[in-house]
Scaffold this motif. Structure first.
Motif, short mmCIF file in Angstrom:
data_model
loop_
_atom_site.label_atom_id
_atom_site.label_comp_id
_atom_site.label_asym_id
_atom_site.label_seq_id
_atom_site.Cartn_x
_atom_site.Cartn_y
_atom_site.Cartn_z
N THR A 173 -2.53 11.98 -12.41
CA THR A 173 -1.38 10.81 -12.48
C THR A 173 -0.70 10.62 -13.67
O THR A 173 -0.70 11.46 -14.48
CB THR A 173 -2.25 9.43 -12.50
OG1 THR A 173 -1.17 8.40 -12.11
CG2 THR A 173 -3.42 9.21 -14.24
N VAL A 197 -1.41 0.98 -4.08
CA VAL A 197 -2.22 0.99 -5.17
C VAL A 197 -1.77 1.32 -6.87
O VAL A 197 -0.57 1.14 -6.86
CB VAL A 197 -2.91 2.30 -4.65
CG1 VAL A 197 -3.23 2.68 -3.63
CG2 VAL A 197 -2.12 3.65 -4.44
N SER A 198 -3.64 1.55 -7.54
CA SER A 198 -2.56 0.76 -8.91
C SER A 198 -3.86 2.13 -9.50
O SER A 198 -4.54 2.31 -9.63
CB SER A 198 -3.51 -0.28 -8.73
OG SER A 198 -3.37 -0.65 -10.87
N THR A 239 -1.50 -5.75 -6.45
CA THR A 239 -1.46 -4.67 -7.42
C THR A 239 -0.15 -4.94 -8.41
O THR A 239 0.53 -6.13 -8.43
CB THR A 239 -0.66 -2.76 -7.12
OG1 THR A 239 0.17 -3.33 -6.76
CG2 THR A 239 -1.81 -2.68 -5.93
N CYS A 244 1.52 4.20 -5.96
CA CYS A 244 0.79 4.17 -7.00
C CYS A 244 1.20 2.77 -7.86
O CYS A 244 2.71 3.85 -8.61
CB CYS A 244 0.21 4.87 -7.67
SG CYS A 244 -1.38 5.18 -9.08
N PHE A 299 -0.37 9.16 -2.69
CA PHE A 299 -0.37 8.62 -2.90
C PHE A 299 1.10 7.85 -3.37
O PHE A 299 1.75 7.75 -4.37
CB PHE A 299 -1.26 7.53 -3.70
CG PHE A 299 -2.84 7.07 -3.55
CD1 PHE A 299 -3.65 6.56 -2.53
CD2 PHE A 299 -2.86 8.73 -3.59
CE1 PHE A 299 -4.35 6.52 -1.88
CE2 PHE A 299 -4.73 8.41 -3.16
CZ PHE A 299 -5.35 8.19 -2.46
N LEU A 320 1.03 9.62 -7.99
CA LEU A 320 -1.12 10.09 -7.74
C LEU A 320 -1.59 10.40 -7.26
O LEU A 320 -1.18 10.42 -5.00
CB LEU A 320 -1.69 8.27 -7.23
CG LEU A 320 -3.55 8.35 -7.35
CD1 LEU A 320 -4.20 9.11 -9.19
CD2 LEU A 320 -4.26 7.15 -7.32
#
Length: 525
Positions: A315, A362-363, A407, A66, A63, A344
């Motif tokens: 992460t 994303v988070s 996010t 993130c 990802f 991530l």
């Protein structure tokens, strides 16, 4: 549909049969402290060597966008393990305690038949924090003591984290042979602290990055901080500042205790000092040393026959600003990409999604629901979840469009001075007045309530956040930018309105171990 609690997720799965997918028998959760995404090879950094992480990414789903939920260790880890932001789980910063009202990932997995074990690299995650709830084994026996005067935290090296976790896996595997009550599935957590200051990768690693053997200790960091601040607040660069701005005390502790001012935020040129470049190379050495330990961990689990059945998640809790922005050599005061853009990676043992890159924002709060769906412990959900909760990323892992969703991230410093309203009233949650960021697509808004300023960036065109479109004297916003600003402000308003924090309080017994790095500024007075 709101994901109100992981208890509901389990009930939903069990009602539908809840069969265990044997290919994902174990989960390995690797947490790198203070690790910027842009300092890993697979995120485009050709200078910092991270072969183990790069190989993991090549076998998994990466990802690219993130965002950490919070720019400090305990608050961010609590978000990772609850699937909620601090305005819901209640942990404001390090030294606070995780409320038992929260249900954490390890509790869900333990109830589903997993043996849960964690080996920690830093006292920020000590059992005193309450983050240990649900673990069968929680190793926070640190072997590196805090500096005299409390300028560092009790911790342990990356190599020792790996050694201790592999040793414990051996114990569990041996116990299984004679004790049928030991679960045959494992949830393993490895927390690596080495990239955090002080930057002391050792002589060999320092030389690899072109630095004479030295310790990037807190005196060196303080020198770098003061040099960067002086460029803005002293001499010719200080033209136009008020007396209070120009005469504010230099040094990291000054801004950690009282906060930044507008000139530090707006006038940071992003140009390093000589000491700053040296510290950055030492930081790179720490990242590489951590990568070595991660490689040893993965190889050790493979040799034990564990890795072939293991979903690996890697992460970081947050990043670290160097010289790029006004919160020099810090990760709690602001929410720039240097602070909150983290790696991530999800690597599935059956090769699911291998080689895929996902650029949707994303988070960290998305990690828990993603793991639960991957394990078959939650049914796939359609529609949106409320802004205080994470969502499963499994559609993206399958190659489907994830859809843009706002996010958020929040600063955690300064501490007590901002954790009550100016009139002494209780805030909606502990970090309500501190800087917050919201990202939607390529657009990002930073709102620093205590300074009364906002910043707007287009990360696609300006990944380094050098051009604030809301800065005094900036060109009028384009129609696109005006629309994006309105969307971001609305999303931030709705997120703030969802605040309903669980009870959390600062634990004064942790002051001595956490003091000095800004990981705590003490109790409210």
């Amino acid at each position: 549909m709101a994901l109100a609690s992981s208890v509901l997720w389990l009930i939903a799965a069990c009602a539908g049969g809840g069969e265990e997918p044997p290919r994902y028998r174990n989960v390995l959760f690797i947490s790198m402290d203070t690790t910027r995404a842009d300092h890993l090879g697979l995120y485009g950094n050709a200078e910092v060597k991270t072969p183990a992480i790069d190989a993991l990414g090549a076998e998994g789903v990466v990802f690219d966008a993130c965002m950490s939920a919070a720019a400090t260790t305990l608050a961010s880890h609590t978000s990772l393990l609850t699937g909620t932001y601090p305005l819901r789980h209640g942990v404001t910063r390090n030294g606070f305690q995780v409320s038992p009202e929260n249900e954490l990932l390890q509790e869900v997995l333990r109830d589903a038949g997993f043996y849960c074990a964690a080996v920690l690299g830093s006292a920020a995650l000590t059992h005193k924090s309450g983050l240990d709830q649900g673990f069968d084994h929680y190793d926070d026996d640190f072997d590196l003591a805090a500096e005299a005067g409390g300028r560092d935290q009790d911790q342990r090296s990356a190599a020792d984290v790996t050694e201790r976790l592999l040793s414990h896996v051996d114990e569990v595997l041996q116990r299984r042979k004679s004790d049928q009550s030991v679960p045959d599935r494992m949830f393993l957590v490895a927390h690596y602290f080495d990239p955090h200051a002080p930057y002391a990768p050792g002589a060999e690693m320092a030389q690899r990055y072109g630095v004479e053997p030295m310790v990037g200790d807190f005196d060196d960091i303080e020198q770098a901080v003061q040099s960067q601040q002086a460029r803005i607040l002293r001499g010719p660069a200080a033209e136009g500042l008020t007396a209070a701005q120009a005469n504010m005390p230099l040094g990291q502790q000054s801004v950690i205790q009282k906060g930044l001012n507008e000139p530090l935020v707006r006038r940071a040129a992003g140009v390093p000092t000589k000491m700053g470049r040296t510290l950055a190379r030492l930081y790179a050495g720490e990242v590489t040393r951590t990568d070595d330990a991660i490689g040893t961990l993965l190889a050790g689990l493979a040799a034990r026959g564990v890795l072939k059945d293991t979903l690996v998640v890697l992460t970081a809790d947050h990043g670290e600003t160097f010289w790029e922005h006004g919160n020099f050599w810090n990760h709690g005061l602001w929410v720039s990409q240097t602070d909150v853009h983290v790696p991530l990676i999800l690597r599935f043992p059956d090769g699911r999604g291998a080689g895929r890159r996902v650029d949707t924002s994303v988070s960290g709060v998305d990690v828990m629901p993603t793991i639960l769906e991957a394990l078959g412990l939650v049914e796939a959900r359609a529609g949106d979840v409320e802004p205080a909760h994470g969502r499963s990323l499994m559609p993206a892992i399958e190659g489907l469009a994830l859809g843009d969703r706002a996010t958020f991230s929040e600063a955690t410093q300064p501490g007590p001075i901002l954790e009550v309203a100016p009139d002494g009233a209780t805030l909606p949650w502990g970090n309500a007045r501190k800087p917050q960021a919201v990202r939607l697509g390529d657009w990002k808004l930073i709102d620093a309530g205590y300074l009364g300023l906002q910043q707007l960036f287009h990360l696609g065109r300006d990944p380094g956040e050098r051009t604030d479109l809301l800065a005094p004297g900036a060109s009028p916003l384009s129609e696109e930018a005006r629309g994006a600003l309105a969307d971001l402000q609305l999303a931030l308003s709705r997120w703030r309105a969802s605040a309903s924090p669980k009870t959390s309080a600062f634990d004064p017994s942790q002051i001595d171990t956490l003091r000095g790095l800004g990981y705590t500024e003490g109790q409210r007075k």
